[in-house]
Design an enzyme around this catalytic site. Structure first.
Site: not given
Ligand code: GRF
Length: 193
Positions: A20, A22, A95-98, A112, A114
């Site tokens: 966390g 960021n 870390m999850k793909i929505l 996001n 990256h």
């Protein structure tokens, strides 16, 4: 983005999975006079996220959802975000793909960060890949989220020079320091501030 900024009226939710850092930089940014955002919620898929501590420190509502049942988790998150009139979502080490359905509910309102110079190195282990390929530069990118992984419209990027001595960890630290500056700048930029 079809939103107007002013008086911190952009109600923001930040999604995290880990440290966390960021999130912390976004909270600090949100408290500056010039910032258009107020952070109303911290969402995590991981009860062990160290970043959840910032919810306590800064008195921001935080909630953890079990993404083993992703459809249910997303449904519950959507209903909370709508209830709280959230109009910006910042993914920050989430870390999850929505799902497509989730993203469609917040079209053009999800950002996001990256740790690579997209379109190079989508996905994981970006620093390792950049070093292995003997790249001269790595960096970070803030982009809008669409239904393809790390592929939405780029808002801004910052280059970071890779030195011969860099390991994935030292490079990650250098890039992360730049991420903390880049994300607030991206938010200012999308609101034309
Ligand atoms: C950052 O490098 C971010 O770009 C990546 O995961 C890391 C998260 O770090 N997706 P933190 O949780 O914000 O400290």
């Amino acid at each position: 983005m079809a939103l107007s900024a002013g008086n911190k009226n952009i109600k923001t939710a930040v999604f995290i999975s880990g440290k966390g850092s960021n999130l912390k930089s976004l909270i600090k940014f949100s408290k500056l006079k010039k910032s258009p955002i107020t952070i109303k919620m911290i969402i995590s898929n991981n009860i062990k996220s160290k970043g959840l501590v910032f919810g306590k420190i800064y008195k921001i509502n935080k909630k953890v959802f079990n993404f083993d049942k992703q459809e249910k988790a997303e449904k519950n998150i959507l209903s909370i975000l709508k209830k709280k009139n959230i109009n910006l979502i910042c993914l920050a080490g989430f870390m999850k793909i929505l799902s497509k359905n989730f993203i469609n509910n917040f079209k053009g309102q999800i950002l996001n960060i990256h740790p690579s110079l997209l379109p190079k190195y989508k996905g994981l282990n970006t620093h390792e890949r950049a070093i292995k390929n003997k790249d001269i530069y790595s960096g970070c990118t803030v982009h809008f989220v669409n239904s393809k992984l790390d592929s939405g419209k780029i808002i801004n990027q910052k280059k970071v020079k890779i030195s011969k001595k860099d390991t994935p960890q030292t490079l990650a630290n250098k890039v992360l320091a730049q991420e903390h500056k880049l994300y607030p700048k991206a938010i200012m930029k999308i609101f034309n501030l």
